[in-house]
Design a protein around this motif. Structure first.
Motif, PDB file in Angstrom:
ATOM      1  N   ILE A 153     112.781  51.945  49.826  1.00 53.22           N
ATOM      2  CA  ILE A 153     111.245  52.521  50.775  1.00 53.22           C
ATOM      3  C   ILE A 153     110.415  52.246  49.908  1.00 53.22           C
ATOM      4  CG2 ILE A 153     110.170  54.478  51.972  1.00 53.22           C
ATOM      5  CD1 ILE A 153     112.712  55.274  52.876  1.00 53.22           C
ATOM      6  N   VAL A 154     110.364  52.551  48.640  1.00 57.80           N
ATOM      7  CA  VAL A 154     109.542  52.386  47.491  1.00 57.80           C
ATOM      8  C   VAL A 154     109.089  51.304  46.932  1.00 57.80           C
ATOM      9  CG1 VAL A 154     108.336  52.871  45.208  1.00 57.80           C
ATOM     10  CG2 VAL A 154     110.029  54.547  46.364  1.00 57.80           C
ATOM     11  N   ASP A 155     110.078  50.682  46.773  1.00 60.05           N
ATOM     12  CA  ASP A 155     109.575  49.259  46.624  1.00 60.05           C
ATOM     13  C   ASP A 155     108.980  48.225  47.972  1.00 60.05           C
ATOM     14  OD1 ASP A 155     109.731  46.538  45.152  1.00 60.05           O
ATOM     15  OD2 ASP A 155     112.056  46.342  45.377  1.00 60.05           O
ATOM     16  N   SER A 156     109.075  48.907  49.090  1.00 56.86           N
ATOM     17  CA  SER A 156     109.357  47.894  50.390  1.00 56.86           C
ATOM     18  C   SER A 156     107.828  47.947  50.735  1.00 56.86           C
ATOM     19  CB  SER A 156     110.298  47.959  50.757  1.00 56.86           C
ATOM     20  OG  SER A 156     111.493  47.211  50.763  1.00 56.86           O
ATOM     21  N   THR A 157     107.472  49.226  50.016  1.00 53.80           N
ATOM     22  CA  THR A 157     105.700  49.981  50.689  1.00 53.80           C
ATOM     23  C   THR A 157     104.768  49.658  49.216  1.00 53.80           C
ATOM     24  OG1 THR A 157     106.419  51.949  49.687  1.00 53.80           O
ATOM     25  CG2 THR A 157     106.396  51.448  51.873  1.00 53.80           C
ATOM     26  N   SER A 158     105.212  49.708  48.324  1.00 53.04           N
ATOM     27  CA  SER A 158     104.404  49.534  47.378  1.00 53.04           C
ATOM     28  C   SER A 158     103.339  48.039  47.341  1.00 53.04           C
ATOM     29  CB  SER A 158     105.152  49.397  45.774  1.00 53.04           C
ATOM     30  OG  SER A 158     106.146  48.388  45.289  1.00 53.04           O
ATOM     31  N   ALA A 159     104.212  46.586  46.948  1.00 50.00           N
ATOM     32  CA  ALA A 159     103.684  45.543  47.076  1.00 50.00           C
ATOM     33  C   ALA A 159     103.146  45.622  48.083  1.00 50.00           C
ATOM     34  CB  ALA A 159     105.092  44.034  46.534  1.00 50.00           C
ATOM     35  N   PRO A 160     103.762  45.001  49.808  1.00 51.68           N
ATOM     36  CA  PRO A 160     102.752  44.923  50.777  1.00 51.68           C
ATOM     37  C   PRO A 160     101.973  45.558  50.895  1.00 51.68           C
ATOM     38  CG  PRO A 160     105.457  45.350  50.967  1.00 51.68           C
ATOM     39  CD  PRO A 160     104.878  45.494  49.812  1.00 51.68           C
ATOM     40  N   ILE A 161     102.019  46.484  50.635  1.00 52.85           N
ATOM     41  CA  ILE A 161     100.490  47.801  51.052  1.00 52.85           C
ATOM     42  C   ILE A 161      99.806  47.128  50.399  1.00 52.85           C
ATOM     43  CG2 ILE A 161      99.512  49.715  50.249  1.00 52.85           C
ATOM     44  CD1 ILE A 161     100.877  49.465  53.271  1.00 52.85           C
ATOM     45  N   CYS A 162      99.619  46.749  49.033  1.00 52.86           N
ATOM     46  CA  CYS A 162      98.511  46.337  47.371  1.00 52.86           C
ATOM     47  C   CYS A 162      98.197  45.249  47.854  1.00 52.86           C
ATOM     48  CB  CYS A 162      99.259  46.563  46.211  1.00 52.86           C
ATOM     49  SG  CYS A 162      99.307  47.926  45.300  1.00 52.86           S
TER      50      CYS A 162
END
Length: 545
Positions: free
Chosen positions: A173-182
């Protein structure tokens, strides 16, 4: 059309990708590719090649008239003739990144993240709600992926541990929100990097229909991988979908409370929290970010309205975004955010040597990104001089329908991101090539092609074991690195397949039909995974009985 370098124009970008795959060192690989490109551009004249590289890098700091046949003394004289005028674009972006790094470090140092975690634990009462915490925090902490990956994992872990959420699930969840959000936020370090790169690409290829900031905004609704990845997480949490190795981790965590694979021992590389203050308050997390967002957004519209009025145009939303001074707005907005971060941190009366260490750590965290950005800008100059994109365009202009260009670039970016482990390095190599190809084949495809490069780069970065964000997401979440890579892989691949179909439809039928196709595929995928989970659960229950 004549192409002086022909197939040889592909040498620098191919060399860069190959060296990164072999050495895993992005900076050295890009540097060698730049040297080779400059040597080719300046007719194997080593002195001019080095002076040409110097001129390009100097142009990031100063604004001056470029010298056609550069020498070190000639470039120095050109800078002096321009009265050492500062470059108000690339230099501002670099300063913005440095300030963002220090803001992120101060928020961690002040204990604001830990304070928020304590506050949330008193209000979140279910396992499903605990899974939504890192997802929501990913949207809140969008200014940088490193900061996001480390902070969100550490903030969420005490709560998700309480509800027996496996560390692999948290890391996903952390990895799949970090770059996609940024990658869809213009005020993030990623946004600044991409906008800075696009500004150079658009100018070099005379794509004058929109500015760099507008181009970035136009890519957001068609960045299919990033947006579908975020939607997929919501559906996975809502319907409790676990597949492959992830299901094994989740079943063990629920049944025994073992959050990681016990056969692999303790997780190495847990974050050192010795410097983090223990008396942090929630406002120390939110106030700097809110100040940064409000200040920068206000300045974007103010500078845009002022410039539009000077041109005799009304202050409409489109005109303000077209004429805004993005570099100045980002820089001044980040200055305000930094001041607020310093003030909120000093309010807790920190140890001053530790405070200075936190500032230095923030700068140090951003330096690799700045190095890559400088080399990416230099790479763009060499690729443009070699005409790499023009040559590629000549190869496909007659044999490939322009509608296929977005999906082709998406697939190339997927491979590049996977092989190199860096989204930013892939952006720097492929965005200028996409710009050149679009300008010569079909300018209307520029935005879809830019979006395809951004989307494919995120996917490749997600599944690459050498990706920084993959490593940091696992570390911040307390998960074993390769467990995170393998548990995230099926979700990322499914998302990429749906995104690839969407880019194919986009090239021929436009964004509306692309989203219809993506939505239908996503729904079918979720239904199929639910059915598979139920079948697997039924077999397990039958075996137990």
């Amino acid at each position: 059309m004549e192409h002086a370098f022909g197939w040889w124009s592909l040498l620098p970008p191919i060399l860069a990708l190959t060296l990164v795959i072999l050495t895993r060192k992005v900076l050295i690989s890009l540097g060698i590719a730049i040297l080779v490109g400059a040597f080719m551009v300046f007719d194997q004249h080593i002195g001019q090649a080095l002076a040409g590289i110097f001129q390009t890098i100097a142009g990031l700091l100063f604004s001056f008239e470029a010298v056609d046949s550069p020498t070190f003394s000639g470039v120095g004289q050109a800078i002096a003739d321009a009265r050492f005028a500062l470059n108000n674009w690339e230099l501002y972006i670099v300063l913005f990144l440095m300030l963002v790094g220090m803001v992120a470090s101060l928020i961690t140092f002040s204990g604001g993240g830990q304070a928020f975690s304590r506050w949330a634990s008193r209000r979140i009462k279910t396992r499903k709600s605990s899974l939504f915490l890192p997802f929501v925090l990913g949207f809140v902490i969008f200014i940088d992926d490193y900061f996001n990956a480390l902070t969100v994992g550490n903030m969420s872990r005490p709560l998700t541990d309480r509800y027996r959420v496996s560390r692999a699930k948290l890391a996903y969840i952390v990895d799949s929100t970090s770059a996609p959000i940024c990658v869809i936020m213009p005020l993030s370090s990623w946004g600044a990097f991409i906008i800075g790169t696009l500004a150079t690409v658009l100018t070099a290829n005379q794509l004058e229909e929109f500015g760099a900031f507008q181009a970035f905004l136009y890519t957001v609704p068609i960045n299919f991988y990033a947006l579908i990845a975020l939607l997929f997480i919501v559906l996975i949490i809502l319907f409790n979908i676990d597949i492959g190795l992830m299901k094994r981790h989740e079943d063990r965590a629920k049944a025994t409370g073992e959050l990681t694979d016990p056969a692999k021992g303790d997780v190495p590389g847990d974050l050192d929290e010795a410097l983090v203050m223990t008396n942090g308050r929630v406002y120390q997390l939110f106030l700097p970010i809110i100040a940064l967002v409000i200040a920068t957004t206000s300045l974007l519209f103010y500078t845009g309205a002022t410039a539009a009025a000077a041109e005799g145009l009304p202050a409409t939303m489109l005109n303000m975004l077209e004429y805004t001074d993005i570099g100045f707005s980002l820089l001044l907005g980040s200055c305000i955010g930094f001041i607020v971060a310093v003030a909120t941190t000093l309010a807790s009366k920190p140890n001053l040597p530790d405070f200075r260490k936190a500032l230095k750590a923030g700068l140090a965290a951003m330096m690799p990104a700045i190095y890559i950005l400088v080399l990416a800008w230099t790479t763009i100059e060499m690729i443009n001089r070699l005409g790499t994109g023009a040559f590629l365009a000549s190869l496909v202009s007659d044999s490939v329908n322009p509608g296929f260009l977005p999906v082709i670039l998406f697939l190339i970016a997927c491979f590049s991101g996977l092989a190199t482990g860096t989204s930013w390095g892939t952006f720097g190599i492929l965005l200028p090539i996409a710009g050149q190809m679009a300008a010569l084949i079909e300018p209307s495809m520029a935005i879809p092609m830019f979006a395809a490069v951004l989307a494919g780069s995120i996917f490749g970065d997600h599944i690459s074991p050498i990706s920084d964000t993959t490593v940091l997401s696992a570390a911040g979440s307390g998960a074993h690195h390769m467990d995170h890579v393998m548990t995230q892989l099926p979700y990322a691949v499914l998302t990429a397949i749906i995104a690839g179909v969407a880019f194919l439809v986009l090239g021929f039928f436009g964004p509306i039909f692309a989203w219809i196709a993506a939505g239908a595929l996503l729904a079918v995928t979720v239904l199929a995974l639910q059915a598979f989970n139920k079948q697997a659960s039924g077999k397990k229950a039958a075996q137990s009985s």
